[in-house]
Scaffold this motif. Sequence first.
Motif, PDB file in Angstrom:
ATOM      1  N   LEU A   1       0.888  -1.149   0.000  1.00 29.24           N
ATOM      2  CA  LEU A   1       0.000   0.000   0.000  1.00 29.24           C
ATOM      3  C   LEU A   1       0.928   1.200   0.000  1.00 29.24           C
ATOM      4  CD1 LEU A   1      -2.417  -1.103   2.870  1.00 29.24           C
ATOM      5  CD2 LEU A   1      -2.569  -1.644   0.450  1.00 29.24           C
ATOM      6  N   TYR A   2       0.686   2.172  -0.869  1.00 29.10           N
ATOM      7  CA  TYR A   2       1.600   3.311  -0.936  1.00 29.10           C
ATOM      8  C   TYR A   2       0.850   4.608  -1.195  1.00 29.10           C
ATOM      9  CZ  TYR A   2       1.234   2.930  -6.042  1.00 29.10           C
ATOM     10  OH  TYR A   2       0.752   2.886  -7.338  1.00 29.10           O
ATOM     11  N   ARG A   3       1.476   5.698  -0.728  1.00 29.29           N
ATOM     12  CA  ARG A   3       0.907   7.032  -0.917  1.00 29.29           C
ATOM     13  C   ARG A   3       1.263   7.555  -2.302  1.00 29.29           C
ATOM     14  NH1 ARG A   3      -0.239   9.756   4.322  1.00 29.29           N
ATOM     15  NH2 ARG A   3       1.164   8.832   5.833  1.00 29.29           N
ATOM     16  N   HIS A   4       0.290   8.209  -2.923  1.00 22.95           N
ATOM     17  CA  HIS A   4       0.532   8.877  -4.197  1.00 22.95           C
ATOM     18  C   HIS A   4      -0.384  10.096  -4.257  1.00 22.95           C
ATOM     19  CE1 HIS A   4       1.754   9.343  -8.342  1.00 22.95           C
ATOM     20  NE2 HIS A   4       0.473   9.483  -8.666  1.00 22.95           N
ATOM     21  N   ASN A   5       0.219  11.271  -4.249  1.00 25.55           N
ATOM     22  CA  ASN A   5      -0.544  12.537  -4.296  1.00 25.55           C
ATOM     23  C   ASN A   5      -1.643  12.596  -3.232  1.00 25.55           C
ATOM     24  OD1 ASN A   5       0.996  13.448  -6.455  1.00 25.55           O
ATOM     25  ND2 ASN A   5      -0.414  12.614  -7.974  1.00 25.55           N
ATOM     26  N   GLY A   6      -1.308  12.158  -2.023  1.00 24.89           N
ATOM     27  CA  GLY A   6      -2.234  12.248  -0.902  1.00 24.89           C
ATOM     28  C   GLY A   6      -3.228  11.115  -0.793  1.00 24.89           C
TER      29      GLY A   6
END
Length: 192
Positions: free
Chosen positions: A161-166
């Motif tokens: 699971l990763y953050r991308h643009n919030g």
Amino acid sequence: MGIQLSKGQRIDLTKTNPGLTKAIIGLGWDVNHFDSGANFDLDASAFLADQNGKVINDLDFVFYNNLEDPSGSVSHTGDNRTGAGDGDDEQILVEFSKVPSHIHKIGITVTIHDADLRNQNFGQVSNAFVRVVNEETNEELVRYDLGEDFSIETAIVVCELYRHNGDWKFNAIGSGFSGGLAALCRNYGLEV
């Protein structure tokens, strides 16, 4: 039923599901029928990593001996030592709003406890899957079936699971390692 992904596919979680604040990461597997003289004990873990993919605090490694990270954003529901039965064998809970800002990636992994000692590997495991469920509605959003691509591996990065643009996204990884939990810890920058 949620969206079915294949290895390498990515999908948005929180942008297309704006009400998603708490997720259940359910992991399941079956052990092929044979006699190795020892039970199989598969263990799910979560590595809370920074923008470089490294865990900077040992407490950001969530597993059966550390059931929750310091922020309370990621927790493990407990060790299932047999994997018997249908459905999820182990679960990791993620509360997206509590994840500290320095955490950019949550690696979800499964290892075989004492695999080398017991002469066990993921070639002896079938029907392995991960799914993301909205904890509030119990709706399955995403599912990734790992297939039968493994042979000698004793540890797998199932997904991240990763953050991308919030927003938070899901990446179906399915990458195997030999060397069990120690190999995964080194992969995420932890000393063993």
